[in-house]
Design an enzyme around this catalytic site. Sequence first.
Site, PDB file in Angstrom:
ATOM      1  N   ASP A 167       0.840  -1.203   0.000  1.00  0.00           N
ATOM      2  CA  ASP A 167       0.000   0.000   0.000  1.00  0.00           C
ATOM      3  C   ASP A 167       0.877   1.256   0.000  1.00  0.00           C
ATOM      4  O   ASP A 167       0.607   2.224  -0.705  1.00  0.00           O
ATOM      5  CB  ASP A 167      -0.913   0.003   1.237  1.00  0.00           C
ATOM      6  CG  ASP A 167      -1.623  -1.331   1.400  1.00  0.00           C
ATOM      7  OD1 ASP A 167      -2.467  -1.652   0.569  1.00  0.00           O
ATOM      8  OD2 ASP A 167      -1.291  -2.076   2.346  1.00  0.00           O
ATOM      9  N   HIS A 186      -4.705  -3.324   6.413  1.00  0.00           N
ATOM     10  CA  HIS A 186      -4.480  -3.587   4.981  1.00  0.00           C
ATOM     11  C   HIS A 186      -5.827  -4.013   4.393  1.00  0.00           C
ATOM     12  O   HIS A 186      -6.107  -5.194   4.190  1.00  0.00           O
ATOM     13  CB  HIS A 186      -3.427  -4.681   4.787  1.00  0.00           C
ATOM     14  CG  HIS A 186      -3.310  -5.116   3.346  1.00  0.00           C
ATOM     15  ND1 HIS A 186      -2.901  -4.278   2.343  1.00  0.00           N
ATOM     16  CD2 HIS A 186      -3.581  -6.288   2.738  1.00  0.00           C
ATOM     17  CE1 HIS A 186      -2.921  -4.912   1.194  1.00  0.00           C
ATOM     18  NE2 HIS A 186      -3.335  -6.131   1.401  1.00  0.00           N
TER      19      HIS A 186
HETATM   20  N1  NAI Z   1      -0.600  -8.047   2.324  1.00  0.00           N
HETATM   21  C1  NAI Z   1      -0.597  -7.821   1.024  1.00  0.00           C
HETATM   22  O1  NAI Z   1      -0.236  -6.712   0.594  1.00  0.00           O
HETATM   23  C2  NAI Z   1      -1.015  -8.869   0.047  1.00  0.00           C
HETATM   24  C3  NAI Z   1      -1.491 -10.082   0.473  1.00  0.00           C
HETATM   25  N2  NAI Z   1      -1.872 -11.044  -0.414  1.00  0.00           N
HETATM   26  C4  NAI Z   1      -2.333 -12.312   0.149  1.00  0.00           C
HETATM   27  O2  NAI Z   1      -1.288 -13.287   0.101  1.00  0.00           O
HETATM   28  C5  NAI Z   1      -1.853 -14.587   0.150  1.00  0.00           C
HETATM   29  C6  NAI Z   1      -1.228 -15.471  -0.913  1.00  0.00           C
HETATM   30  O3  NAI Z   1      -1.543 -14.999  -2.196  1.00  0.00           O
HETATM   31  P1  NAI Z   1      -1.188 -15.838  -3.516  1.00  0.00           P
HETATM   32  O4  NAI Z   1       0.215 -16.300  -3.503  1.00  0.00           O
HETATM   33  O5  NAI Z   1      -1.688 -15.034  -4.641  1.00  0.00           O
HETATM   34  O6  NAI Z   1      -2.178 -17.086  -3.329  1.00  0.00           O
HETATM   35  P2  NAI Z   1      -2.087 -18.525  -3.995  1.00  0.00           P
HETATM   36  O7  NAI Z   1      -3.404 -19.181  -3.805  1.00  0.00           O
HETATM   37  O8  NAI Z   1      -1.508 -18.440  -5.373  1.00  0.00           O
HETATM   38  O9  NAI Z   1      -1.011 -19.235  -3.082  1.00  0.00           O
HETATM   39  C7  NAI Z   1      -1.244 -19.509  -1.737  1.00  0.00           C
HETATM   40  C8  NAI Z   1      -0.501 -20.776  -1.416  1.00  0.00           C
HETATM   41  O10 NAI Z   1      -0.613 -20.990  -0.021  1.00  0.00           O
HETATM   42  C9  NAI Z   1      -0.682 -22.383   0.156  1.00  0.00           C
HETATM   43  N3  NAI Z   1      -1.196 -22.699   1.485  1.00  0.00           N
HETATM   44  C10 NAI Z   1      -2.488 -22.773   1.900  1.00  0.00           C
HETATM   45  N4  NAI Z   1      -2.552 -23.172   3.175  1.00  0.00           N
HETATM   46  C11 NAI Z   1      -1.275 -23.328   3.591  1.00  0.00           C
HETATM   47  C12 NAI Z   1      -0.702 -23.736   4.814  1.00  0.00           C
HETATM   48  N5  NAI Z   1      -1.453 -24.062   5.877  1.00  0.00           N
HETATM   49  N6  NAI Z   1       0.643 -23.790   4.895  1.00  0.00           N
HETATM   50  C13 NAI Z   1       1.413 -23.476   3.835  1.00  0.00           C
HETATM   51  N7  NAI Z   1       0.917 -23.112   2.632  1.00  0.00           N
HETATM   52  C14 NAI Z   1      -0.410 -23.018   2.522  1.00  0.00           C
HETATM   53  C15 NAI Z   1      -1.553 -22.870  -0.988  1.00  0.00           C
HETATM   54  O11 NAI Z   1      -1.386 -24.253  -1.228  1.00  0.00           O
HETATM   55  C16 NAI Z   1      -1.057 -22.003  -2.138  1.00  0.00           C
HETATM   56  O12 NAI Z   1      -0.023 -22.637  -2.871  1.00  0.00           O
HETATM   57  C17 NAI Z   1      -3.360 -14.379  -0.025  1.00  0.00           C
HETATM   58  O13 NAI Z   1      -3.975 -14.429   1.248  1.00  0.00           O
HETATM   59  C18 NAI Z   1      -3.454 -12.994  -0.612  1.00  0.00           C
HETATM   60  O14 NAI Z   1      -4.707 -12.392  -0.374  1.00  0.00           O
HETATM   61  C19 NAI Z   1      -1.783 -10.848  -1.758  1.00  0.00           C
HETATM   62  C20 NAI Z   1      -1.318  -9.642  -2.247  1.00  0.00           C
HETATM   63  C21 NAI Z   1      -0.923  -8.559  -1.385  1.00  0.00           C
HETATM   64  O1  OAA Z   2      -6.433  -7.260  -2.705  1.00  0.00           O
HETATM   65  C1  OAA Z   2      -6.144  -8.446  -2.460  1.00  0.00           C
HETATM   66  O2  OAA Z   2      -6.933  -9.320  -2.145  1.00  0.00           O
HETATM   67  C2  OAA Z   2      -4.677  -8.775  -2.526  1.00  0.00           C
HETATM   68  C3  OAA Z   2      -4.017  -7.743  -1.737  1.00  0.00           C
HETATM   69  O3  OAA Z   2      -4.014  -7.770  -0.537  1.00  0.00           O
HETATM   70  C4  OAA Z   2      -3.536  -6.549  -2.451  1.00  0.00           C
HETATM   71  O4  OAA Z   2      -3.341  -6.575  -3.668  1.00  0.00           O
HETATM   72  O5  OAA Z   2      -3.337  -5.543  -1.779  1.00  0.00           O
END
Ligand code: NAI
Ligand code: OAA
Length: 329
Positions: A160, A188
């Site tokens: 952000d 967030h």
């Molecule tokens: N804070 C931020 O700024 C942001 C946060 N996110 C969040 O990050 C997270 C991951 O996003 P992506 O990589 O796109 O999702 P994704 O679905 O591509 O990957 C998530 C992975 O986590 C694994 N997973 C699920 N449960 C698990 C566990 N207990 N232990 C270990 N691995 C586990 C899944 O098998 C999957 O491979 C989401 O919650 C998303 O909303 C995404 C973008 C920005």
């Molecule tokens: O918006 C979402 O769900 C993924 C995220 O946290 C971001 O891009 O900031």
Amino acid sequence: MSTSPVKVAVTGAAGQIGYSLLFRLASGSLLGPDTPIQLRLLEITPALKALEGVVMELDDCAFPTLDSVEIGDDPNHIFDGANLALLVGARPRTKGMERGDLLEANGAIFTAQGKALNEVAADDIRIGVTGNPANTNALIAMKNAPNIPADRFTALTRLDHNRAISQLAAKTGAKVSDISKMTIWGNHSATQYPDIFHAEIAGRNAAEVVGDQAWIENDFIPTVAKRGAAIIEARGASSAASAASATIDAARDWLQGSAEGDWVSMAVASDGSYGVPEGLISSFPVTTKNGDWEIVQGLEIDEFSRARIDASVAELAEERDAVSQLGLI
Ligand SMILES: NC(=O)C1=CN([C@@H]2O[C@H](COP(=O)(O)OP(=O)(O)OC[C@H]3O[C@@H](n4cnc5c(N)ncnc54)[C@H](O)[C@@H]3O)[C@@H](O)[C@H]2O)C=CC1
Ligand SMILES: O=C([O-])CC(=O)C(=O)O
């Protein structure tokens, strides 16, 4: 290469963010060219085969800084001796969801991982939570790890922060490197408050340079706060490479220190500063040094900012109450 290796655990390593994050970590973006990294990658059992493929690709890059890679589905094994844990693994939201809708689905993951970190992580462990809802997931992990100091848990609002810098640069024609003292307050989520009233552009107050309150209220704040949803709408999947980049920015600055005369946004356990109830994991302006952070004190908060900080903090308190009712903390 002279220094001893640093053990970095990454969860959700076979996911979208993992696919960008691991290669940046392995190539030295976090620790620099002189510090070897040992990657410890956690996934759920069905994703381990895909993760093996990612490890094959890591091997194929022949990164000089990559000392070793271990994968597994047991947090007690993967977190053993970890110096840094990047908790990315969680279900992402899809179109039409708010990040808070993921509380129940993802909360359980952070209970188990908090407990495991409490048992087996190294004494100097630092934990950065990217998985959503990031602030409250960090709270859950923290509450389930009573032997780890609370200040070792942070949640990611650096994406952000970076988005806010980029929007401000585009509006004013400034270079991103000329912008300092950006702040994200609160959660967030769509209630976050990106604050340019204390930001500077080449040393001048950013809000004064912009000189357009309507743009701040009706354009800048909603654009930054809703950028995640806009990316889901455009890409059909949530942000990944930018989230990985921000995860590295946040961890690097935490371990190596924020720039002199500047600060970064990080969600940390509140000590009551700026009226944010103690213990909530809320985003603040912080300076960092050698793995420690300090909330920047003494910023004047006017009525406009106060109302927005309060709204986001109220949402954090609601999320805390919800996970408390679910028995997760
Ligand atoms: N804070 C931020 O700024 C942001 C946060 N996110 C969040 O990050 C997270 C991951 O996003 P992506 O990589 O796109 O999702 P994704 O679905 O591509 O990957 C998530 C992975 O986590 C694994 N997973 C699920 N449960 C698990 C566990 N207990 N232990 C270990 N691995 C586990 C899944 O098998 C999957 O491979 C989401 O919650 C998303 O909303 C995404 C973008 C920005
Ligand atoms: O918006 C979402 O769900 C993924 C995220 O946290 C971001 O891009 O900031």
